[in-house]
Design an enzyme around this catalytic site. Structure first.
Site, PDB file in Angstrom:
ATOM      1  N   PRO A 483       0.800  -1.222  -0.054  1.00  0.00           N
ATOM      2  CA  PRO A 483      -0.025   0.033  -0.052  1.00  0.00           C
ATOM      3  C   PRO A 483       0.761   1.414  -0.158  1.00  0.00           C
ATOM      4  O   PRO A 483       0.300   2.213  -0.249  1.00  0.00           O
ATOM      5  CB  PRO A 483      -0.946  -0.252   1.184  1.00  0.00           C
ATOM      6  N   PHE A 484       2.081   1.272   0.514  1.00  0.00           N
ATOM      7  CA  PHE A 484       2.931   2.523   0.497  1.00  0.00           C
ATOM      8  C   PHE A 484       4.193   2.355  -0.366  1.00  0.00           C
ATOM      9  O   PHE A 484       5.282   2.895   0.169  1.00  0.00           O
ATOM     10  CB  PHE A 484       3.266   2.897   1.981  1.00  0.00           C
ATOM     11  N   GLU A 507       3.958  -0.643   5.518  1.00  0.00           N
ATOM     12  CA  GLU A 507       3.789  -0.219   6.976  1.00  0.00           C
ATOM     13  C   GLU A 507       3.402   1.221   6.827  1.00  0.00           C
ATOM     14  O   GLU A 507       4.395   2.259   6.394  1.00  0.00           O
ATOM     15  CB  GLU A 507       4.785  -0.443   8.003  1.00  0.00           C
ATOM     16  N   LYS A 527       4.661  -5.968  13.523  1.00  0.00           N
ATOM     17  CA  LYS A 527       5.374  -6.712  14.187  1.00  0.00           C
ATOM     18  C   LYS A 527       5.055  -8.089  14.093  1.00  0.00           C
ATOM     19  O   LYS A 527       4.226  -8.454  14.459  1.00  0.00           O
ATOM     20  CB  LYS A 527       5.672  -6.196  15.690  1.00  0.00           C
TER      21      LYS A 527
END
Length: 724
Positions: A483-484, A507, A527
């Site tokens: 997504p990033f 993230e 994590k």
């Protein structure tokens, strides 16, 4: 060098108001007098202004250095104390002091001339501006202005200037540097805006109107362009500074709203750009460069949000009639590297400090305001191109972009490196045994009660020749949907290629909403990692193993608690919530455990403060954050650089979305180093990897996790994980 600070505003009371003092220095002919006059004219409708010209007191053609003590004693020191300056004109006819005169205090006092910013004067002034200009042009202008009078003494005076500046580098000490080639009312306006961003000047200049919001033009296309094709068509791969923020998982994501938009930003020649190095933020905007000593986040609070306006007076580049508005109103784009963590209270260790001061190191943070850009709404199916309304080439740029998109001339991404290309050969900052020893050292600190969880990292490094960052990014984005996803290129020095960031991060560090109902903060720490399986059954088993892992859940929950603490510092009471706990998200090479924390920001709190409170990402430090960062400075073998920092956008309306720079390849050109091939710049590649260490960690398994996290990038490069 850090610019010299002035005395602040707490000067003793005297005969009049305590002024803010601006010293404008530079060599003869650079345009100091014109800049002083234009700046005074800009300020006088709103403030009282006094101007003092040093050429009034130079004691003859050999008297530059001799003028400094009297200038400080009779002019600068009294004015700084709020007293009138009493001085004598130099009579050039008799070669002796002449008529007495007085300069009264005012709201702002401008001191201009060669020597105005001399080191003896700097303790009394609140800002030093240096006017820079090419020597030949300076001489032409100076002699054109003063004719034969100055011509006979030019070399004699210039030698004194050289002696003065050889012992006192005023240009380096100045907080502001002005381009003397363009000393116009516009340059004076840029100077005032630069002053406004400096400590102590903002309140005094509050009565002086700013330039107003930027005006924007835009064009809406009825289709959602492929982001990589759009970036290429817009000229991104050739731009000196540009960024693509891409939701490359948009076709497979279970969270379509999170991956709804992709953004393009391109710097133009007039785009403001900010770099932070060694405790100083340098901002180049218009005709002025401002060097602001102090923290990065305090500077950020002075420029974000606000100041960018919106296209054609609307709220921003719209996503089209079927969709909602674009999340980004042209504000700032770029990165904030891990080294800025010192502002959270963790000082640099020796390796980090040495890296921060290295002239070849990338800026610790870099943000720019794009002059052109685009937004794709993948849900509404629209694309918006935008550009500054005063950009004369903007419409033609938009025409070319649309034409190239329609022509489909942009090559598709390929899954493998070009045939015959030699894969980079990486080395490890830490060997396997060294890394295992550091894991055991971290566990010792946990047993001693100094920390609960340590996010230990290392780096893989290589030197590549003829590295093609854009082509490599396209392969990475195709292979590692996330997504990033981000490609950013930024010019960092003359004569070398751009620094490039190629990130396929899954993230989110922090998103900030901007709505009338309130500002919401969202962070999604990761994590817990497992590789993808070779078969559907094996893949499902690995995901289930991660979901059931007590150790991974403990790691995730500790970091989630840390994120809750970070957001709670400025949250409206009762709004802090954990909306997802230990959810499993799957990506092409890994399964990840993710939680989501949200909070509403207290009204009146600067958004930069909320960003600073959460920085650096807790998923990359451990808990408790500050003491664990201190521990990491002792354990890790070198600086992290950009890795573990964040990148994304800060919208002019106060919204923001920033990723965590993991799964990220950083490519930095090596100055003066090329391979044998023509134009084949040598490039340093770094890939940071790591994992969370707890008391229950098995060192060998943590090493396997490092290999797993590196795999997604290395396989696209065709590189092998280096033998330990």
């Amino acid at each position: 060098m850090t610019p010299t600070t002035g005395p602040g505003l707490a000067t003793p009371p005297g005969e009049g108001p305590t002024p803010l003092i601006l010293a404008i220095d530079g060599r003869s002919g650079a345009g100091k007098t014109s800049l002083a006059v234009e700046t005074a004219a800009l300020l006088r409708p709103h403030l009282s202004v006094a101007v003092f010209h040093l050429d009034s007191v130079y004691p003859g053609w050999d008297g530059l250095a001799a003028s400094f003590p009297g200038y400080v004693r009779d002019v600068v020191a009294p004015l700084a104390a709020g007293r009138a300056a009493r001085w004598r004109w130099w009579d050039w006819t008799t070669g002796a002091p002449g008529q007495a005169d007085t300069t009264a205090p005012a709201d702002v006092v401008i001191l201009e001339g060669v020597g105005a910013g001399h080191r003896q004067a700097r303790p009394f002034v609140h800002a030093v501006a240096w006017v820079a200009m090419d020597q030949a042009e300076r001489k032409r202008r100076a002699l054109g202005r003063d004719g034969e009078t100055f011509a006979a003494h030019w070399d004699r005076w210039a030698a004194q200037e050289e002696d003065y500046l050889a012992g006192d580098d005023v240009a380096d000490a100045a907080w502001l540097v002005v381009d003397g080639q363009a000393v116009t009312p516009a340059a004076a306006a840029d100077l005032v805006e630069g002053l406004r961003s400096l400590p102590g000047w903002d309140a005094a200049l509050a009565l002086v109107p700013g330039p107003g919001p930027d005006r924007w033009a835009h064009r809406t296309l009825p289709t959602a362009a492929d982001p990589r094709a759009l970036f290429a068509a817009a000229g991104g791969p050739e731009a000196a500074t540009a960024v693509l923020l891409e939701s490359s998982d948009r076709d497979v994501t279970p969270a379509p709203e999170r991956s709804r938009h992709s953004l393009v930003g391109l710097a133009t020649d007039t785009s403001p750009r900010a770099e932070h190095r060694s405790g100083t933020t340098t901002v180049r905007s218009g005709h002025v460069t401002v060097r602001r000593p102090g923290g990065f986040f305090p500077w950020l609070a002075t420029v974000w949000p606000g100041g960018a306006g919106a296209p054609e007076g609307s709220a921003g580049p719209e996503g089209g009639p079927e969709g909602g508005p674009c999340p980004f109103r042209p504000g700032w784009m770029g990165w904030i590297g891990y080294g800025i963590k010192r502002e959270a209270g963790s000082p640099d260790g020796a390796a980090t400090a040495a890296s921060a001061t290295s002239p070849s190191a990338p800026p610790e943070a870099l943000l720019f305001r794009p002059g052109r850009g685009a937004a794709v709404d993948h849900v509404a199916g629209t694309t918006v191109l935008y550009w500054r309304a005063d950009d004369p080439e903007g419409p033609a740029w938009a025409d070319r972009t649309v034409r190239d998109l329609d022509a489909g001339t942009v090559p598709e991404a390929v899954g493998q490196a070009p045939a015959g290309a030699r894969p980079p050969e990486f080395t490890l900052r830490d060997s396997r045994e060294q890394y295992l020893a550091k894991i055991r050292a971290a566990q010792h600190e946990i047993v001693e009660g100094n920390t609960y969880e340590v996010c230990l990292t290392t780096q893989l490094e290589a030197t590549a020749h003829g590295f093609d960052g854009w082509s490599t990014y396209r392969r990475l984005a195709a292979a590692n949907r996330a997504p990033f996803t981000l490609y950013l290129r930024a010019a960092v020095g003359a004569g070398v290629g751009p620094l490039e960031i190629l990130s396929t991060s899954p993230e989110r560090f922090l998103s900030v909403s901007s709505a009338a109902a309130g500002t919401w903060l969202v962070t999604e720490p990761i994590k817990g990692t497992r590789p993808r399986g070779a078969t559907p059954d094996q893949d499902a088993a690995l995901a289930a193993e991660l979901a059931a892992s007590v150790k991974d859940r403990a790691e995730n929950i500790m970091i989630t608690d840390l994120a809750r603490n970070d957001l709670s510092r400025f949250a409206v009471p009762g709004t802090l919530a954990t909306t997802r706990v230990c959810a499993i998200e799957s990506y092409p090479t890994v399964h990840q455990m993710v939680s989501t924390v949200t909070a509403q920001l207290e009204p009146g709190v600067p958004r930069a403060d909320a960003l600073a409170a959460a920085f650096p990402p807790g998923s990359m430090t451990g808990a408790p954050k500050i003491s664990t960062m201190d521990l990491l400075e002792r354990i890790e073998a070198g600086p992290r650089g950009l890795y573990s920092g964040v990148a994304g956008y800060l919208s002019a309306d106060g919204a923001a979305d920033l990723n965590v720079l993991i799964r990220t390849l950083v490519a930095v050109p090596v100055p003066g180093a090329t391979s044998a091939g023509p134009g084949a710049q040598s490039t340093h590649l770094s890939l940071g990897v790591g994992g969370a260490i707890t008391a229950d960690s098995v060192p060998a398994e943590e090493w396997d996790e490092v290999r797993t996290k590196a795999h997604g990038v290395l396989r696209v490069l065709g590189s092998a994980f280096p033998e330990a």
